[in-house]
Design an enzyme around this catalytic site. Structure first.
Site, PDB file in Angstrom:
ATOM      1  N   ASP A  10     -15.721 -11.930  33.985  1.00 33.67           N
ATOM      2  CA  ASP A  10     -15.280 -11.546  35.183  1.00 33.67           C
ATOM      3  C   ASP A  10     -14.385 -12.743  35.536  1.00 33.67           C
ATOM      4  OD1 ASP A  10     -14.473 -10.079  37.798  1.00 33.67           O
ATOM      5  OD2 ASP A  10     -15.745 -11.434  38.544  1.00 33.67           O
ATOM      6  N   ALA A  11     -13.414 -12.850  36.190  1.00 36.46           N
ATOM      7  CA  ALA A  11     -12.470 -13.781  36.556  1.00 36.46           C
ATOM      8  C   ALA A  11     -12.867 -14.224  38.008  1.00 36.46           C
ATOM      9  CB  ALA A  11     -11.029 -13.634  36.418  1.00 36.46           C
ATOM     10  N   TYR A  12     -12.726 -13.205  39.077  1.00 35.61           N
ATOM     11  CA  TYR A  12     -12.876 -13.696  40.387  1.00 35.61           C
ATOM     12  C   TYR A  12     -14.146 -13.739  40.986  1.00 35.61           C
ATOM     13  CZ  TYR A  12      -7.612 -13.499  40.065  1.00 35.61           C
ATOM     14  OH  TYR A  12      -6.367 -13.793  39.849  1.00 35.61           O
ATOM     15  N   SER A 119     -10.427  -8.584  34.025  1.00 34.40           N
ATOM     16  CA  SER A 119     -10.468  -8.716  35.392  1.00 34.40           C
ATOM     17  C   SER A 119      -9.611  -7.572  36.045  1.00 34.40           C
ATOM     18  CB  SER A 119      -9.687 -10.204  35.790  1.00 34.40           C
ATOM     19  OG  SER A 119      -9.541 -10.162  37.025  1.00 34.40           O
ATOM     20  N   ASN A 120      -9.922  -7.114  37.405  1.00 32.02           N
ATOM     21  CA  ASN A 120      -9.013  -6.564  38.310  1.00 32.02           C
ATOM     22  C   ASN A 120      -7.482  -7.176  38.549  1.00 32.02           C
ATOM     23  OD1 ASN A 120     -10.576  -4.390  38.659  1.00 32.02           O
ATOM     24  ND2 ASN A 120     -11.450  -5.334  40.540  1.00 32.02           N
TER      25      ASN A 120
END
Length: 231
Positions: A10-12, A119-120
């Site tokens: 995941d990024a954030y 990611s979103n």
């Protein structure tokens, strides 16, 4: 247990510190900035879940939701300085990585494993973030939910990683600091590593079904413990 062939992050909130944008402008926002930042993050995620549940015709990309969430928290907390809000918003496109993130990605790649982001974030956001954080060259691919038009934890999002990496779920280690995301990845069939930086209580039975770590630094060893190199 199936040997891991790739590590998907995941990024954030996992590789990138989502509170860095407001932290940079803390002096202009005042002492309430940590709460404002937390509310921004919560509203941003809430908007993604509601629009996913409402159906495809209600989808908006994550950058737009980030702007809408910032407008809401600004109204909620009485932040009316448009210049401050514009600067905070732009800072979100250039978030700081967690200090250990670059070295962890290097270690994972040194063990012959592919690295990716799932990611979103919409593609432009992710391109800006990975470039400015110095992570761009440490990733084999960056995957955005915009390909399928729905947000995590919809299974169609996690399937993107399987398809792009040409691997089955158990061959993928998924790493996230977000409990709901970690659970979604587990439900899909990934081997999950939950980065619980702030020592939050167990949710979704994650302590039974995932590997819990306090930060990313322990990840390479944890992955190695369950997927020793072939002998």
């Amino acid at each position: 247990m199936t040997r891991v062939q790739a590590v998907v992050f995941d990024a954030y909130g996992t590789l990138l510190d989502v509170h860095a944008a407001m932290a940079r402008h803390a002096g202009r926002l005042g002492e309430k900035w940590p709460q404002i930042s937390a509310d921004w993050r919560q509203k941003q995620l809430e908007y993604s879940w509601i629009r996913s549940l409402a159906g495809p015709s209600h989808h908006r990309d994550f950058w737009r939701l980030t702007q809408e969430a910032l407008a809401w928290v600004a109204a909620r907390h009485g932040v009316s300085d448009e210049a401050v809000l514009a600067d905070v918003l732009m800072a979100y496109r250039h978030l700081d990585p967690y200090p250990e993130a670059p070295d962890v990605l290097r270690q994972v790649r040194a063990h012959g494993l592919a690295t990716a982001i799932l990611s979103n974030g919409e593609p432009g956001m992710l391109a800006d973030a990975t470039r400015s954080s110095g992570l761009e060259d440490l990733l084999d691919c960056v995957l955005s939910v915009e390909t399928v038009g729905v947000f995590k934890p919809d299974p169609r999002v996690y399937r993107l990683a399987e398809e792009r990496l040409a691997l089955s779920g158990p061959q993928i280690a998924f790493v996230s600091s977000n409990p709901w995301d970690a659970f979604g990845a587990h439900a899909f069939g990934f081997q999950v590593f939950w980065i619980n930086r702030s020592g939050q209580p167990d949710e979704y039975d994650l302590r039974r079904v995932a590997t819990e770590l306090t930060d990313l630094a322990a990840l390479p060893r944890a992955i190695g413990a369950i997927t020793p190199p072939p002998g």
